[in-house]
Structure formats: C-alpha cells, structure tokens
Design a protein around this motif. Sequence first.
Motif, short mmCIF file in Angstrom:
data_model
loop_
_atom_site.label_atom_id
_atom_site.label_comp_id
_atom_site.label_asym_id
_atom_site.label_seq_id
_atom_site.Cartn_x
_atom_site.Cartn_y
_atom_site.Cartn_z
N ASP A 38 1.02 -1.19 0.10
CA ASP A 38 0.13 -0.04 -0.08
C ASP A 38 0.74 1.18 0.02
OD1 ASP A 38 -2.38 -1.64 -0.05
OD2 ASP A 38 -2.53 -1.52 2.34
N TRP A 39 0.26 2.36 -0.31
CA TRP A 39 0.92 3.62 -0.33
C TRP A 39 1.20 4.38 1.12
CZ3 TRP A 39 -1.44 7.78 2.21
CH2 TRP A 39 -2.69 7.41 2.56
N TYR A 40 2.07 4.88 1.41
CA TYR A 40 2.35 5.47 2.56
C TYR A 40 3.01 7.08 2.43
CZ TYR A 40 6.90 3.95 1.14
OH TYR A 40 8.06 3.62 0.42
N MET A 41 2.98 7.77 3.60
CA MET A 41 3.47 8.99 3.17
C MET A 41 4.89 9.14 3.39
SD MET A 41 1.27 11.79 5.82
CE MET A 41 1.80 10.88 7.07
N GLY A 58 10.70 14.43 6.47
CA GLY A 58 10.55 13.20 5.63
C GLY A 58 10.98 12.11 6.62
N LEU A 59 10.62 10.76 6.01
CA LEU A 59 10.86 9.65 6.43
C LEU A 59 12.29 9.49 6.84
CD1 LEU A 59 8.69 7.01 4.79
CD2 LEU A 59 8.16 8.28 6.84
N ILE A 60 13.18 9.90 6.19
CA ILE A 60 14.73 9.82 6.36
C ILE A 60 14.99 10.80 7.35
CG2 ILE A 60 15.20 11.83 4.86
CD1 ILE A 60 17.56 10.15 3.76
N ASP A 61 14.33 11.56 7.98
CA ASP A 61 14.78 12.16 9.22
C ASP A 61 14.47 11.66 10.49
OD1 ASP A 61 15.25 14.69 7.63
OD2 ASP A 61 13.04 15.04 7.52
N TYR A 62 13.81 10.47 10.60
CA TYR A 62 13.70 9.59 11.79
C TYR A 62 14.65 8.73 12.00
CZ TYR A 62 9.33 12.13 11.75
OH TYR A 62 8.44 13.23 11.75
N THR A 69 11.99 1.78 5.98
CA THR A 69 12.09 2.63 5.10
C THR A 69 10.69 2.92 4.80
OG1 THR A 69 12.45 1.15 3.17
CG2 THR A 69 14.31 2.36 4.14
N GLU A 70 9.76 2.14 5.20
CA GLU A 70 8.29 2.49 4.60
C GLU A 70 7.45 2.71 6.17
OE1 GLU A 70 6.99 -0.96 2.37
OE2 GLU A 70 8.86 -0.65 0.87
N SER A 71 7.93 2.89 7.08
CA SER A 71 7.27 3.06 8.17
C SER A 71 7.02 4.25 8.40
CB SER A 71 7.87 2.61 9.32
OG SER A 71 7.13 2.76 10.59
N ASP A 72 5.75 5.05 8.11
CA ASP A 72 5.22 6.62 8.40
C ASP A 72 4.69 6.68 9.66
OD1 ASP A 72 3.01 5.44 7.84
OD2 ASP A 72 2.33 6.63 6.13
N LYS A 73 4.95 5.67 10.55
CA LYS A 73 4.05 6.00 11.89
C LYS A 73 4.42 7.18 12.64
CE LYS A 73 2.31 3.66 16.00
NZ LYS A 73 2.25 2.17 16.75
#
Length: 250
Positions: A38-41, A58-62, A69-73
């Motif tokens: 599925d898509w993610y932010m 962005g995800l890379i900041d966490y 790499t796909e966890s946007d929680k």
Amino acid sequence: MQDPQTPAKILFLDIETAPSLGWVWGKWQQNVIDFKKDWYMLSFAYKWANEDQVHVKGLIDYPGYERHTESDKALAKDLWKLIDEADIIIAQNGDAFDIPKINTRFLIHGLQPPSPYKTVDTLKIARKAFAFDSNKLDDIGHYLKIGRKLPHTGFHLWKGCMSGDPESWKLMKEYNSHDIILLEELYYKVRAWDRQHPQVNKGALPNEACPKCASDHVQKRGFSYTQLRKKQRYQCLNCRTWYEGSAKKV
C-alpha cells in the motif's frame, strides 16, 4: 500590507506520498490484479501564517529509517500534533487528497481524530471563481506570475526516495517545501474571491474586523437589503474582501 495576527491558527500544508505497488499484465490502461504494498506518506511540509520559515519532515529524518524505510508512523504522529494545533488548514486539493490521505494514515496507526478544524482548498476556489485553462498549482502559479513548482525527475524522484537515496530525499524535501511557498502566494491572491472562507476572528475581535484576515483597516461601502433588514457592507483594505455586518431593522 501584511495580515495582522489572527486569533485563529492558520496552517499551510502539503504532503507527498509513495505510490501503491501492484501486479498488472501490462502498461496501458490496465486493471490492477492485486496490491503488493500500500501507499504511505513520504513527507509533509508546512508553514504557519505570519511565520517566515517553511518546515519539512521526511521519513529519512527519523531514527531507524535504514531498517524501516516504509514506516510512516512517527511521521504521522508528528503531523497529528501539528494538525491538532490548527484552526484552519490551507492546501491545494486538500479536501480531496491531502486531508483524506492524512486521515487514512492516522486511522491505520491507531490515532484518534485531532481537534476540529476548518479547511480552505485553493483548488476549489480556482474552480468556482475562475476559468483557468488548468487548475494545477504549477499552471496557476504561471498564469498569475507568482512562481512555478520546482522541476524534478518525475517518478524517478519518488523511486529514489523509496530506495533511500539521500540526493533524492534532498530534492523531495526542497520540492515539498517549495509547494508551500507557492501555495501561500496563491492563497493570498485568491482569498478575497472565496465565498466560503472560515471566520478567522473566533469572536475575539469587533464585528467590523475582516472575517478573512482580521484587519480593522476597513471601509464602509453602502448597505445590502432584504424586505425587513439591512446590513452594513464593508470592504477590507488589506485583503480586499467584501463582507457584511450584523442585520438591522429597516
């Protein structure tokens, strides 16, 4: 003329998402057989009204991005806190895209609805009040000479971010941030034409203050009438909005 500080907290917002990954039999006009992912932010950019700086995450900041790499929680939680502060959210196509997408990620991650807020969708204003050849943010920015979206490498940029490429992430965050700058410019250009704009005064200012920008630099411009009532008509000299005061007996 700069807007006064309004009682309402106004947030300019834009998100970027990854595409869904699915199975198809070909490239042209294909139905998706099934989804693999599925898509993610990927990121969100924002700016508070009357604030100079645009912020982007962005995800890379966490922490832990290299493993997930796909966890946007964590990204969704930070966005929830931001939206929970806002009284009004301004976005291009926000009512049909950004807000429903954001709500979907909130629900998936077990987050409850944030505190209530109003929205201003600049795409809806463009469609209702004008007849541009295209209502895309980039095209309207060109028509109004307020700027263009940043050029990028198309889907390769999204693919690079999904693969964890640092240069792609740098460009994506710049692209996301620049959209906020363009969105804000567009909003101030079309605001006076919006017939459904939320009230920014929250009852904290006199009735004569402009309901869209809170300015008291206004001018009386005649009356509007019904059979039994009349209303003082005003025009804001800051944002050029026309509006009416309280009804009085004729």
